[in-house]
Write an enzyme that holds these catalytic residues in place. Sequence first.
Site, PDB file in Angstrom:
ATOM      1  N   HIS A 120       0.838  -1.211   0.000  1.00 15.58           N
ATOM      2  CA  HIS A 120       0.000   0.000   0.000  1.00 15.58           C
ATOM      3  C   HIS A 120       0.870   1.258   0.000  1.00 15.58           C
ATOM      4  O   HIS A 120       0.602   2.223  -0.695  1.00 15.58           O
ATOM      5  CB  HIS A 120      -0.935  -0.001   1.228  1.00 15.58           C
ATOM      6  CG  HIS A 120      -1.980  -1.079   1.156  1.00 15.58           C
ATOM      7  ND1 HIS A 120      -3.325  -0.832   1.027  1.00 15.58           N
ATOM      8  CD2 HIS A 120      -1.871  -2.431   1.158  1.00 15.58           C
ATOM      9  CE1 HIS A 120      -3.998  -1.965   0.962  1.00 15.58           C
ATOM     10  NE2 HIS A 120      -3.133  -2.950   1.043  1.00 15.58           N
ATOM     11  N   ASN A 123       0.273  -5.279  -7.135  1.00 14.44           N
ATOM     12  CA  ASN A 123       1.476  -4.556  -7.564  1.00 14.44           C
ATOM     13  C   ASN A 123       2.288  -5.403  -8.543  1.00 14.44           C
ATOM     14  O   ASN A 123       2.704  -4.918  -9.593  1.00 14.44           O
ATOM     15  CB  ASN A 123       2.320  -4.164  -6.355  1.00 14.44           C
ATOM     16  CG  ASN A 123       1.584  -3.190  -5.447  1.00 14.44           C
ATOM     17  OD1 ASN A 123       1.349  -2.052  -5.818  1.00 14.44           O
ATOM     18  ND2 ASN A 123       1.160  -3.659  -4.282  1.00 14.44           N
ATOM     19  N   ASP A 152      -5.596   6.059   2.134  1.00 15.79           N
ATOM     20  CA  ASP A 152      -5.780   4.665   1.705  1.00 15.79           C
ATOM     21  C   ASP A 152      -7.233   4.297   2.028  1.00 15.79           C
ATOM     22  O   ASP A 152      -7.685   4.483   3.156  1.00 15.79           O
ATOM     23  CB  ASP A 152      -4.818   3.785   2.512  1.00 15.79           C
ATOM     24  CG  ASP A 152      -4.732   2.373   1.976  1.00 15.79           C
ATOM     25  OD1 ASP A 152      -3.609   1.866   1.843  1.00 15.79           O
ATOM     26  OD2 ASP A 152      -5.790   1.777   1.679  1.00 15.79           O
ATOM     27  N   GLN A 196      12.598  -6.076  -7.849  1.00 14.18           N
ATOM     28  CA  GLN A 196      11.690  -6.757  -8.778  1.00 14.18           C
ATOM     29  C   GLN A 196      11.461  -5.987 -10.072  1.00 14.18           C
ATOM     30  O   GLN A 196      11.396  -6.570 -11.150  1.00 14.18           O
ATOM     31  CB  GLN A 196      10.340  -7.056  -8.115  1.00 14.18           C
ATOM     32  CG  GLN A 196       9.342  -7.730  -9.057  1.00 14.18           C
ATOM     33  CD  GLN A 196       8.202  -8.419  -8.362  1.00 14.18           C
ATOM     34  OE1 GLN A 196       8.433  -9.356  -7.576  1.00 14.18           O
ATOM     35  NE2 GLN A 196       6.996  -7.987  -8.604  1.00 14.18           N
TER      36      GLN A 196
END
Length: 451
Positions: free
Chosen positions: A18, A349, A108, A330
């Site tokens: 998040h 994600n 959020d 990544q």
Amino acid sequence: METHKAHCLIFPCAAQGHINPMLQFAKRLQHQGTKITLATTKFFFKTLQEVSGSIAVETISDGYDEGANEVPLDTYNAVFQKVGSENLTELILKLKDLGCPVDCIVYDALISWALDVAKSLGLRAAAFFTQSCAVYKIYYHVYAGLLKLPLEESKVEIPGLPPLLASDLPSFFSNYGSYPPIFQMVAYDQMKNIHEADWIFCNTFYKLEEEVIDCTSKILPIKTIGPTIPSMYLDKRLQDDKQYGLSRFMPMTNDCMPWLNERSTSSVVYVSFGSLAELDAEQMEEVAQGLRTSNYYFLWVVRESESNKLPKDFVKETSDRGLFISWCPQLEVLAHKSIGCFITHCGWNSTLEALSLGVPMIGMPQWIDQSTNAKFVVDIWKTGIKAQPDETGIVRRDVIHECISVVMEGEKGQEIRKNADNWKDLARKAFDDGGSSDKNIKDFVSKLIQS
Ligand code: UDX
């Protein structure tokens, strides 16, 4: 006369999946001339400061500054709402006294009480959806009582979404009995005051979820602002900071990059199950054997806490073809030419990163929204296939081996790769100057300045 510089307070839920997308969004708003203050709990404060660049970071206590691992979720949420609301109010008043009044809170959606605080202080507020629009449409459908839980049918029809099987829904709904009721409540409670939000942003891009966005826009006027990955990965001509976000797992090592540089194009299977998923030893064994018999090079992210589940001697026996790493960069990995496919849990994600970087996926969803994401990857976006578990819920080695062969070699693999390249191009276009996400961000900033 100097144009008023709008000031946004960005308040993500205290979880890596998040914080990172909202941090990237914050950097984009800052790039458009907006002043940003990031708020987080004490647990993430230090690491977030290290990756937030010139963005100021403030803490909001969740009432458990020494850590909340053993605290039941419903207790944690109740305490966080009480203590967090007080802290958030104090922070906003402090910033006002310092001559930096907040114009808008971007919160959020999981922290729906932040909207109530904003409204109590006469501020505007924007909800931020960190998962796909489709998933929030499902949450809304359940919240509005249009989808009864526990599910009575094995098939589910939701306007704007393709026909879904119950197993394609977020796990808190499809496996209703396996989770305490608080999990379902946290999911659909995000909707309880959503109509009071002045904006609703979602980390996706319009072309990717066109149908669900168009169908939902009257109820949830969602503005797409994704993919929230550093623009340099979307368009090599751009150079922005590589730092995507914080990582719960240090050290983030680059050891794998020299190893990937020695591999030929599309010759490596990349395997990662995100920051939360914990496969059991039997599933780890099956993934290991599927990689062993597939005979491809592979890069497997095995977090420290998971490494004891790897089959004995497997690392040694496959050292000629396999590289194991506890955590990797990544985005760098997915952008590397040697990566042929990505065995993923389909966390949002990772899914959005693979779509934006044109990497074919083999989906092994574990929980939360991952089954829904996998359904769209396979049947709607067609950039991957799902490694189907057997009746015990375990994906067997022959299934993994077969999926790797299909994606890496077969005709279907070529079609998947072509689709993956197409989504990569559309993701970049959404983000380019004048693209759908770029326009939504600029429109938000200009409305803030006008006020
Ligand atoms: C969680 C939920 O599990 C997911 O379902 C939800 O959509 C978002 O919140 P997580 O499990 O961590 O997320 O998965 P994902 O959403 O894929 O996020 C993982 C992030 O960690 C990605 O940004 C990925 O780039 C990063 N990552 C992963 C690394 O940087 N290095 C790694 O080695 C592995």
